[in-house]
Design an enzyme around this catalytic site. Structure first.
Site, PDB file in Angstrom:
ATOM      1  N   ARG A   1      42.265  31.286  49.171  1.00 17.26           N
ATOM      2  CA  ARG A   1      42.794  31.794  48.433  1.00 17.26           C
ATOM      3  C   ARG A   1      43.085  33.646  48.291  1.00 17.26           C
ATOM      4  O   ARG A   1      42.447  33.664  49.252  1.00 17.26           O
ATOM      5  CB  ARG A   1      42.267  31.972  47.080  1.00 17.26           C
TER       6      ARG A   1
ATOM      7  N   ARG B   1      50.904  26.694  45.725  1.00 23.39           N
ATOM      8  CA  ARG B   1      50.505  27.152  45.172  1.00 23.39           C
ATOM      9  C   ARG B   1      51.756  28.649  44.860  1.00 23.39           C
ATOM     10  O   ARG B   1      52.627  28.901  46.202  1.00 23.39           O
ATOM     11  CB  ARG B   1      49.764  28.423  45.454  1.00 23.39           C
TER      12      ARG B   1
ATOM     13  N   GLN C   1      37.236  35.774  40.256  1.00 24.70           N
ATOM     14  CA  GLN C   1      37.251  36.087  40.950  1.00 24.70           C
ATOM     15  C   GLN C   1      36.288  37.850  41.301  1.00 24.70           C
ATOM     16  O   GLN C   1      36.126  38.201  42.529  1.00 24.70           O
ATOM     17  CB  GLN C   1      38.636  36.611  41.652  1.00 24.70           C
TER      18      GLN C   1
ATOM     19  N   ASP D   1      50.909  39.975  45.512  1.00 25.03           N
ATOM     20  CA  ASP D   1      50.754  38.698  45.566  1.00 25.03           C
ATOM     21  C   ASP D   1      52.259  38.304  45.604  1.00 25.03           C
ATOM     22  O   ASP D   1      52.512  37.736  46.927  1.00 25.03           O
ATOM     23  CB  ASP D   1      50.284  37.617  44.134  1.00 25.03           C
TER      24      ASP D   1
ATOM     25  N   ASN E   1      50.294  40.285  40.031  1.00 22.18           N
ATOM     26  CA  ASN E   1      49.498  40.446  40.908  1.00 22.18           C
ATOM     27  C   ASN E   1      47.842  39.356  39.713  1.00 22.18           C
ATOM     28  O   ASN E   1      48.640  39.375  39.039  1.00 22.18           O
ATOM     29  CB  ASN E   1      48.551  41.663  40.935  1.00 22.18           C
ATOM     30  N   LYS E   2      46.796  39.378  39.933  1.00 24.29           N
ATOM     31  CA  LYS E   2      45.820  38.262  38.725  1.00 24.29           C
ATOM     32  C   LYS E   2      46.222  39.238  37.287  1.00 24.29           C
ATOM     33  O   LYS E   2      46.238  39.732  37.184  1.00 24.29           O
ATOM     34  CB  LYS E   2      44.632  38.416  39.594  1.00 24.29           C
TER      35      LYS E   2
HETATM   36  O1  MRU Z   1      44.047  33.104  42.132  1.00 24.94           O
HETATM   37  P1  MRU Z   1      43.888  34.097  43.261  1.00 24.94           P
HETATM   38  O2  MRU Z   1      42.307  34.207  44.138  1.00 24.94           O
HETATM   39  O3  MRU Z   1      44.360  33.628  45.080  1.00 24.94           O
HETATM   40  O4  MRU Z   1      44.681  35.336  43.176  1.00 24.94           O
HETATM   41  C1  MRU Z   1      44.203  36.595  44.157  1.00 24.94           C
HETATM   42  C2  MRU Z   1      44.287  37.770  43.132  1.00 24.94           C
HETATM   43  O5  MRU Z   1      45.458  37.988  42.654  1.00 24.94           O
HETATM   44  C3  MRU Z   1      44.768  38.612  44.822  1.00 24.94           C
HETATM   45  O6  MRU Z   1      44.917  40.112  43.753  1.00 24.94           O
HETATM   46  C4  MRU Z   1      45.874  39.414  45.698  1.00 24.94           C
HETATM   47  O7  MRU Z   1      46.315  37.909  45.707  1.00 24.94           O
HETATM   48  C5  MRU Z   1      45.898  39.771  46.891  1.00 24.94           C
HETATM   49  S1  MRU Z   1      44.293  39.609  48.013  1.00 24.94           S
HETATM   50  C6  MRU Z   1      44.225  40.961  49.593  1.00 24.94           C
END
Ligand code: MRU
Length: 346
Positions: free
Chosen positions: A46, A88, A194, A235, A245-246
């Site tokens: 991920r 995704r 995470q 993202d 982003n997350k």
């Molecule tokens: O759902 P995930 O764990 O794939 O989400 C990841 C994030 O939101 C990260 O902050 C983002 O991908 C940047 S990774 C360099």
């Protein structure tokens, strides 16, 4: 160096299973595009750049054994690309990497055998370039700081989320190499943790001082003057600087603004989606509600209670102090600064 995957000479993609960290270091071997697609969907791998790289390698795996005419080859390539691109929806790096692979195939007036070789080389190049980009992001980001600092980060934008080194954690690594990290405040990042599972694990491996907080504590520590900067990954970034982003990133940016704390986003150019005029156009992944209603297999609420589970949110560009990329730093007004960075010669 921590890396989320290895690619063997026998064309096996070995993924560090991120669902099982920090409890155990187990690996998942993928030999087909289907296996890679499953691993991305189930979050064995991920993080935006990491899923882009995995998808590129997955596309190569999907066509490498094809024996036949060119027409059938391109049909197969299209089919595997479609499969990988439906894993995704939010991180644009996935689509960026798959499109780049497809372009290489289409631009090669070569026999199928040679196209397959070029696809393998291209996927590995995407990986290599990502690590290089992250190291540059690290150096550039670190130069924004003039003294030792306490930084807060959210989710995992580290080596595990990329080809290696990390974006937001890349900046933190570069700062640490200069002896400039007083403390990293790590948001645990519910629902999938995470932050506590992956970011804290990476920081432990590197001996970087850190402290874990739950997501709802950030405002408290900002108000007490214990956070000098927030730095997160991304993202997908729209042309006006809106950042997906997350989930939870948006609230952090609002809090940082309230407390006049710089809010930095670190991301490679492969995370930009300049075709989108604003973050409203970014598709936000909705995940299964079990991730919210349960923890480690235990239900956290009455069985009748339902839950929302958007995996990402959008932070408006106006709350972003700067976007750090491998080609330099963009600041408001983003429509021009981001475009200039993309057009800049490296
Ligand atoms: O759902 P995930 O764990 O794939 O989400 C990841 C994030 O939101 C990260 O902050 C983002 O991908 C940047 S990774 C360099």
């Amino acid at each position: 160096m921590i890396t989320p995957f290895e690619f063997n000479n026998d064309d096996t993609l070995i993924l560090l299973d991120q669902r099982r960290l920090p409890w155990e270091e187990k690996y998942v071997a993928c030999r087909t595009a289907e296996g890679v697609a499953r691993a991305i969907r189930e979050m064995v791998v991920r993080g935006a750049p990491a899923i882009g790289i995995a998808a590129a390698l997955g596309l190569y795996l999907g066509v490498k054994d094809y024996q036949g005419e060119e027409e059938g080859f391109f049909r197969l390539l299209e089919e595997k690309k479609k499969l990988l691109s439906t894993t995704r929806p939010t991180a644009v790096n996935l689509f960026w990497a798959l499109n780049r692979m497809e372009r290489v195939a289409l631009d090669s007036p070569l026999p199928v055998k040679k196209i397959k070789e070029r696809l393998r080389v291209e996927a590995l190049k995407i990986w290599e370039e990502d690590v290089e980009a992250n190291k540059r992001i690290g150096l550039t980001g670190a130069s924004l700081f003039s003294r030792a600092c306490r930084v807060l980060t959210h989710c995992n934008a580290g080596a595990l989320a990329t080809g290696g080194y990390g974006t937001a954690l890349g900046v933190i690594r570069a700062l640490h190499e200069r002896g400039m990290v007083e403390m990293v405040l790590v948001d645990e990042t519910r629902p999938l943790l995470q932050g506590s599972r992956l970011t804290a694990w990476e920081l432990c491996q590197e001996g970087i001082p850190h402290i874990l907080i739950t997501d709802n504590m950030a405002g408290h520590f900002m108000a007490r003057g214990m956070v000098d900067a927030v730095i997160v990954g991304a993202d997908r970034i729209a042309s006006n600087g809106d950042v997906a982003n997350k989930i939870g990133t948006f609230s952090l940016a609002v809090l940082a603004h309230r407390h006049r704390i710089p809010f930095y986003v670190a991301a490679p150019l492969s995370t930009l989606d300049l075709d989108l005029s604003s973050g409203e156009e970014i598709p936000i992944e909705e995940r299964c509600e079990d991730e919210v209603t349960t923890l480690a297999g235990k239900r956290l609420c009455p069985k009748e209670t339902q839950a929302f589970n958007p995996a990402f949110d959008v932070t408006p560009g106006e709350l972003v102090t700067a976007i750090v990329t491998e080609k330099g730093v963009a600041q408001s007004p983003y429509p021009t600064s981001l475009k200039n960075l993309v057009e800049k010669r490296s």
